[in-house]
Write a protein that holds these residues in place. Sequence first.
Motif, PDB file in Angstrom:
ATOM      1  N   PRO A   1       0.997  -1.242   0.291  1.00 55.04           N
ATOM      2  CA  PRO A   1      -0.127   0.357   0.205  1.00 55.04           C
ATOM      3  C   PRO A   1       0.838   1.260   0.158  1.00 55.04           C
ATOM      4  CG  PRO A   1      -0.993  -1.470   1.921  1.00 55.04           C
ATOM      5  CD  PRO A   1       0.306  -2.576   0.743  1.00 55.04           C
ATOM      6  N   GLU A   2       0.645   2.418  -0.628  1.00 50.30           N
ATOM      7  CA  GLU A   2       1.287   3.700  -0.591  1.00 50.30           C
ATOM      8  C   GLU A   2       1.684   4.507   0.429  1.00 50.30           C
ATOM      9  OE1 GLU A   2       0.221   6.598  -3.590  1.00 50.30           O
ATOM     10  OE2 GLU A   2      -0.698   5.493  -4.780  1.00 50.30           O
ATOM     11  N   VAL A   3       0.860   4.346   1.551  1.00 52.98           N
ATOM     12  CA  VAL A   3       1.311   4.392   2.748  1.00 52.98           C
ATOM     13  C   VAL A   3       1.662   3.766   4.231  1.00 52.98           C
ATOM     14  CG1 VAL A   3      -0.844   6.194   3.002  1.00 52.98           C
ATOM     15  CG2 VAL A   3      -0.749   3.637   3.653  1.00 52.98           C
ATOM     16  N   LYS A   4       2.635   2.835   3.180  1.00 57.29           N
ATOM     17  CA  LYS A   4       3.135   1.856   4.103  1.00 57.29           C
ATOM     18  C   LYS A   4       5.129   1.814   2.911  1.00 57.29           C
ATOM     19  CE  LYS A   4       0.157   0.058   6.703  1.00 57.29           C
ATOM     20  NZ  LYS A   4      -0.182   0.550   8.001  1.00 57.29           N
ATOM     21  N   GLU A   5       5.815   1.028   3.627  1.00 62.98           N
ATOM     22  CA  GLU A   5       7.026   0.877   3.386  1.00 62.98           C
ATOM     23  C   GLU A   5       7.705  -0.752   3.738  1.00 62.98           C
ATOM     24  OE1 GLU A   5      11.172   2.939   3.884  1.00 62.98           O
ATOM     25  OE2 GLU A   5       9.537   4.537   4.126  1.00 62.98           O
ATOM     26  N   LEU A   6       7.658  -1.076   2.833  1.00 58.86           N
ATOM     27  CA  LEU A   6       8.538  -2.286   2.534  1.00 58.86           C
ATOM     28  C   LEU A   6       9.392  -2.415   2.831  1.00 58.86           C
ATOM     29  CD1 LEU A   6       7.661  -5.737   2.238  1.00 58.86           C
ATOM     30  CD2 LEU A   6       8.889  -5.403   0.017  1.00 58.86           C
ATOM     31  N   PRO A   7       9.471  -3.387   4.272  1.00 62.19           N
ATOM     32  CA  PRO A   7      11.452  -2.992   4.577  1.00 62.19           C
ATOM     33  C   PRO A   7      12.767  -4.584   4.219  1.00 62.19           C
ATOM     34  CG  PRO A   7      10.501  -4.770   6.543  1.00 62.19           C
ATOM     35  CD  PRO A   7       9.200  -4.150   5.678  1.00 62.19           C
ATOM     36  N   THR A   8      13.552  -3.441   4.078  1.00 60.75           N
ATOM     37  CA  THR A   8      14.429  -4.050   3.517  1.00 60.75           C
ATOM     38  C   THR A   8      15.108  -6.393   3.417  1.00 60.75           C
ATOM     39  OG1 THR A   8      16.109  -2.087   3.099  1.00 60.75           O
ATOM     40  CG2 THR A   8      17.793  -4.654   3.168  1.00 60.75           C
ATOM     41  N   GLY A   9      14.887  -6.903   2.892  1.00 61.65           N
ATOM     42  CA  GLY A   9      14.869  -8.418   3.113  1.00 61.65           C
ATOM     43  C   GLY A   9      15.168  -9.060   1.985  1.00 61.65           C
TER      44      GLY A   9
ATOM     45  N   LYS B   1      19.759  -9.463  -1.215  1.00 59.06           N
ATOM     46  CA  LYS B   1      18.703  -8.314  -1.071  1.00 59.06           C
ATOM     47  C   LYS B   1      18.482  -7.655  -1.404  1.00 59.06           C
ATOM     48  CE  LYS B   1      20.432  -8.761   4.186  1.00 59.06           C
ATOM     49  NZ  LYS B   1      19.604  -9.810   4.807  1.00 59.06           N
ATOM     50  N   ALA B   2      17.719  -6.911  -1.141  1.00 57.06           N
ATOM     51  CA  ALA B   2      16.122  -6.112  -1.861  1.00 57.06           C
ATOM     52  C   ALA B   2      16.076  -5.029  -0.905  1.00 57.06           C
ATOM     53  CB  ALA B   2      15.195  -6.298  -2.463  1.00 57.06           C
ATOM     54  N   SER B   3      15.989  -3.800  -1.269  1.00 55.80           N
ATOM     55  CA  SER B   3      15.897  -2.888  -0.328  1.00 55.80           C
ATOM     56  C   SER B   3      14.169  -2.266  -0.594  1.00 55.80           C
ATOM     57  CB  SER B   3      16.633  -1.535  -0.318  1.00 55.80           C
ATOM     58  OG  SER B   3      16.819  -0.481  -1.693  1.00 55.80           O
ATOM     59  N   GLY B   4      13.040  -2.663  -0.052  1.00 54.70           N
ATOM     60  CA  GLY B   4      11.926  -2.388  -0.807  1.00 54.70           C
ATOM     61  C   GLY B   4      11.222  -2.639  -2.005  1.00 54.70           C
ATOM     62  N   ALA B   5      10.320  -2.127  -2.099  1.00 53.63           N
ATOM     63  CA  ALA B   5       9.132  -2.817  -2.977  1.00 53.63           C
ATOM     64  C   ALA B   5       9.540  -3.008  -4.278  1.00 53.63           C
ATOM     65  CB  ALA B   5       7.926  -2.788  -2.991  1.00 53.63           C
ATOM     66  N   GLY B   6       8.822  -2.929  -5.560  1.00 60.01           N
ATOM     67  CA  GLY B   6       9.325  -2.396  -7.032  1.00 60.01           C
ATOM     68  C   GLY B   6       9.079  -3.764  -7.727  1.00 60.01           C
ATOM     69  N   ILE B   7      10.375  -4.041  -8.971  1.00 55.40           N
ATOM     70  CA  ILE B   7       9.798  -4.827  -9.970  1.00 55.40           C
ATOM     71  C   ILE B   7      10.857  -5.154 -10.463  1.00 55.40           C
ATOM     72  CG2 ILE B   7       9.510  -4.636 -13.060  1.00 55.40           C
ATOM     73  CD1 ILE B   7       8.386  -2.295 -13.130  1.00 55.40           C
ATOM     74  N   PHE B   8      11.066  -6.564 -10.169  1.00 59.80           N
ATOM     75  CA  PHE B   8      12.215  -7.381 -10.135  1.00 59.80           C
ATOM     76  C   PHE B   8      12.539  -8.768 -11.456  1.00 59.80           C
ATOM     77  CE2 PHE B   8      10.848  -6.590  -5.773  1.00 59.80           C
ATOM     78  CZ  PHE B   8      12.850  -5.927  -4.957  1.00 59.80           C
ATOM     79  N   ALA B   9      13.504  -8.864 -11.407  1.00 58.01           N
ATOM     80  CA  ALA B   9      14.073 -10.033 -12.889  1.00 58.01           C
ATOM     81  C   ALA B   9      14.871 -10.389 -12.782  1.00 58.01           C
ATOM     82  CB  ALA B   9      13.779  -9.566 -14.057  1.00 58.01           C
ATOM     83  N   VAL B  10      15.577 -11.463 -13.080  1.00 58.06           N
ATOM     84  CA  VAL B  10      16.058 -12.402 -13.197  1.00 58.06           C
ATOM     85  C   VAL B  10      16.821 -11.738 -14.802  1.00 58.06           C
ATOM     86  CG1 VAL B  10      18.306 -14.056 -13.618  1.00 58.06           C
ATOM     87  CG2 VAL B  10      15.447 -13.938 -11.617  1.00 58.06           C
TER      88      VAL B  10
END
Length: 105
Positions: A42-50, A91-100
């Motif tokens: 959700p726009e008001v939230k932030e996904l932690p690094t993981g 390790k990824a810093s948050g949400a977004g678009i991911f690909a190999v």
Amino acid sequence: QAPDDRQKLVLVGFTVVNDLTGVPKLPEGKEVLGKVYSLNVPEVKELPTGDMVLELAENPPSDSKLYRYDEGKSEWEELDSKIDGSKLSAKASGAGIFAVLTSKK
């Protein structure tokens, strides 16, 4: 995952993972291996690094890496990836678009 990590994820509420049919312009000489995924919160939230883990149907070439598209810079960011059989992790810093991504043949 550590208990602290789980607690942080609870604060996010929910995430949505979609496989995309389109993809932002790829870096020169690269092609997608498998699918492209969008990890959204959700726009008001932030996904932690993981840790991000993608498993492919077969073992990827040794030059394959996980990438995250940085919308602010309009470019793909190469993640420090590890390959274990058919799984790639980084390790990824948050949400977004991911690909190999791998080198074009």
